[in-house]
Design a protein around this motif. Structure first.
Motif, PDB file in Angstrom:
ATOM      1  N   VAL A 146      56.486 -66.513 -56.521  1.00 37.55           N
ATOM      2  CA  VAL A 146      57.067 -67.817 -56.848  1.00 37.55           C
ATOM      3  C   VAL A 146      56.726 -68.852 -55.768  1.00 37.55           C
ATOM      4  O   VAL A 146      56.361 -69.992 -56.069  1.00 37.55           O
ATOM      5  CB  VAL A 146      58.593 -67.694 -57.016  1.00 37.55           C
ATOM      6  CG1 VAL A 146      59.235 -69.073 -57.158  1.00 37.55           C
ATOM      7  CG2 VAL A 146      58.920 -66.830 -58.221  1.00 37.55           C
ATOM      8  N   THR A 161      62.911 -68.909 -56.206  1.00 36.97           N
ATOM      9  CA  THR A 161      62.556 -67.785 -55.342  1.00 36.97           C
ATOM     10  C   THR A 161      63.530 -66.633 -55.510  1.00 36.97           C
ATOM     11  O   THR A 161      63.137 -65.461 -55.584  1.00 36.97           O
ATOM     12  CB  THR A 161      62.525 -68.234 -53.869  1.00 36.97           C
ATOM     13  OG1 THR A 161      61.577 -69.294 -53.722  1.00 36.97           O
ATOM     14  CG2 THR A 161      62.144 -67.081 -52.960  1.00 36.97           C
ATOM     15  N   GLY A 180      62.726 -64.950 -58.731  1.00 38.85           N
ATOM     16  CA  GLY A 180      61.542 -64.113 -58.596  1.00 38.85           C
ATOM     17  C   GLY A 180      61.844 -62.813 -57.875  1.00 38.85           C
ATOM     18  O   GLY A 180      61.336 -61.749 -58.248  1.00 38.85           O
ATOM     19  N   GLY A 211      57.952 -60.436 -55.818  1.00 35.97           N
ATOM     20  CA  GLY A 211      58.422 -61.418 -56.787  1.00 35.97           C
ATOM     21  C   GLY A 211      58.709 -62.761 -56.151  1.00 35.97           C
ATOM     22  O   GLY A 211      58.331 -63.818 -56.688  1.00 35.97           O
TER      23      GLY A 211
END
Length: 354
Positions: free
Chosen positions: A129, A140, A143, A125
């Motif tokens: 980002v 971040t 994400g 994730g």
């Protein structure tokens, strides 16, 4: 064997009755271990706040925290170093409690977020980002949180078959972790040099640059989920005896497992969002706490303070033990955790459990 240990622990515990009629069993050794670990964590935290280019003695740090420091000391402590140390304490506690819950649910000492793929999901994730959208630090972190939660939901659903059993949870988690590792390598190869450097640094796990904006969301989540995990201590101990025994004792097995799995996933995700995927704290802290307390069950409180102590000690080593070269804390936990994992595997093999 677990039932015998549980009976021995009950015999060792002491019953305390409150004025309202509530009876609580307390294990003196476990309480002493928690207090000892808490003192170690807070003591190292004070030393860590005083370490750096502007060194301060522990007495000066305490005086500054009480409002008796100079203007320069107030700035160094309150604005620069204290938030980093508080984030380290909460991240360590969150990872350790998440690991303790997963290990109890899976009934396996290797059932930690590092092994089950949740840290890898958060990494995917965060890298998505960074690499695909060029997001900043807060994007971040978002994400990473989303990736960890999505991975937790996927592992739980794929492991479901008339309920979730420990061995299926571990096997599904290991498989998803392997697939997500491939996705991580793919995203790194797609990144340009600057984004690849950011991605690798984030995946190492670091407390550099952590401030109050990282601390408050972490505090909000841990302040809810760690007490919730403590409140589920008895049902979790019953789950460790097996689903049939837990049903017979009146435990709502699947509801309890779902609540605790969700709590563990959230704790792991928020900790990873705050500091990156710091490895092996979730794996080692619960086992070390259990060996220290010699008490069966998840040992949630002992695991939390053990995780906090481990992470601040690792951060102190990373910032002070190598001269001018300051390492990310994830490097130190990785080395120490690898040694611990080898020791755990050898111990489990000698005991005939693997």
């Amino acid at each position: 064997m677990k039932a015998v240990k549980a009976v021995e622990a009950v015999r060792a515990a002491k019953a305390i009755r409150t004025p309202g009629g509530l009876s609580v069993r307390v294990d003196p050794r476990a309480v002493l271990a928690v207090l000892l670990l808490l003192a170690v964590a807070l003591g190292v935290a004070v030393v860590l706040v005083g370490s750096g280019d502007f060194p301060m003695a522990p007495g000066e740090v305490v005086a500054t925290l009480l409002g008796d420091g100079t203007a320069a000391q107030e700035f160094i402590v309150h604005d620069v170093r204290l938030p980093r140390v508080l984030v380290a304490l909460l991240v360590g506690a969150a990872l350790a409690v998440g690991g303790a819950l997963f290990q109890s649910i899976a009934r396996n000492p290797l059932g930690s977020p590092d092994v089950l793929g949740f840290a890898q999901g958060s990494s995917v994730g965060a890298l998505t980002v960074i690499v695909l959208f060029g997001g900043g630090s807060f994007a971040t972190a978002g994400g990473a949180m989303a990736g960890g939660l999505a991975t937790g939901a996927a592992v739980y659903l794929l492991a479901w078959k008339r309920g979730v059993h420990g061995y299926r949870l571990v096997l599904v988690g290991i498989g998803i972790a392997a697939m997500l590792a491939g996705a991580i390598h793919y995203l790194v190869t797609k990144a340009d040099l600057v984004d690849a450097t950011r991605a690798v640094l984030w995946m190492t796990g670091s407390l550099d640059g952590r401030d109050w904006s990282h601390f408050w969301p972490l505090l909000a989540v841990t302040a809810v989920l760690i007490p919730l995990s403590l409140a589920y201590g008895r049902p979790l101990r019953m789950l460790e005896m097996g689903d049939d025994a837990a049903y017979a004792l009146g435990i709502r097995v699947e509801r309890t497992r779902a609540v605790l799995t969700g709590s563990a996933v959230l704790l792991t995700a928020v900790a990873t969002a705050a500091a990156g995927p710091i490895v092996f704290v979730a794996l080692s802290a619960p086992q070390l706490a259990r060996r220290l307390t010699r008490s069966p069950g998840p040992n949630v409180a002992a695991s939390a303070v053990m995780g906090a102590a481990l992470l601040v000690v690792a951060d102190w080593v990373a910032t002070s033990a190598f001269g001018d070269r300051r390492l990310p804390v994830g490097v130190v936990t990785g080395v120490l955790g690898g040694v611990y994992l080898l020791w755990l595997l050898v111990t489990e093999r000698k005991a005939g459990r693997i």
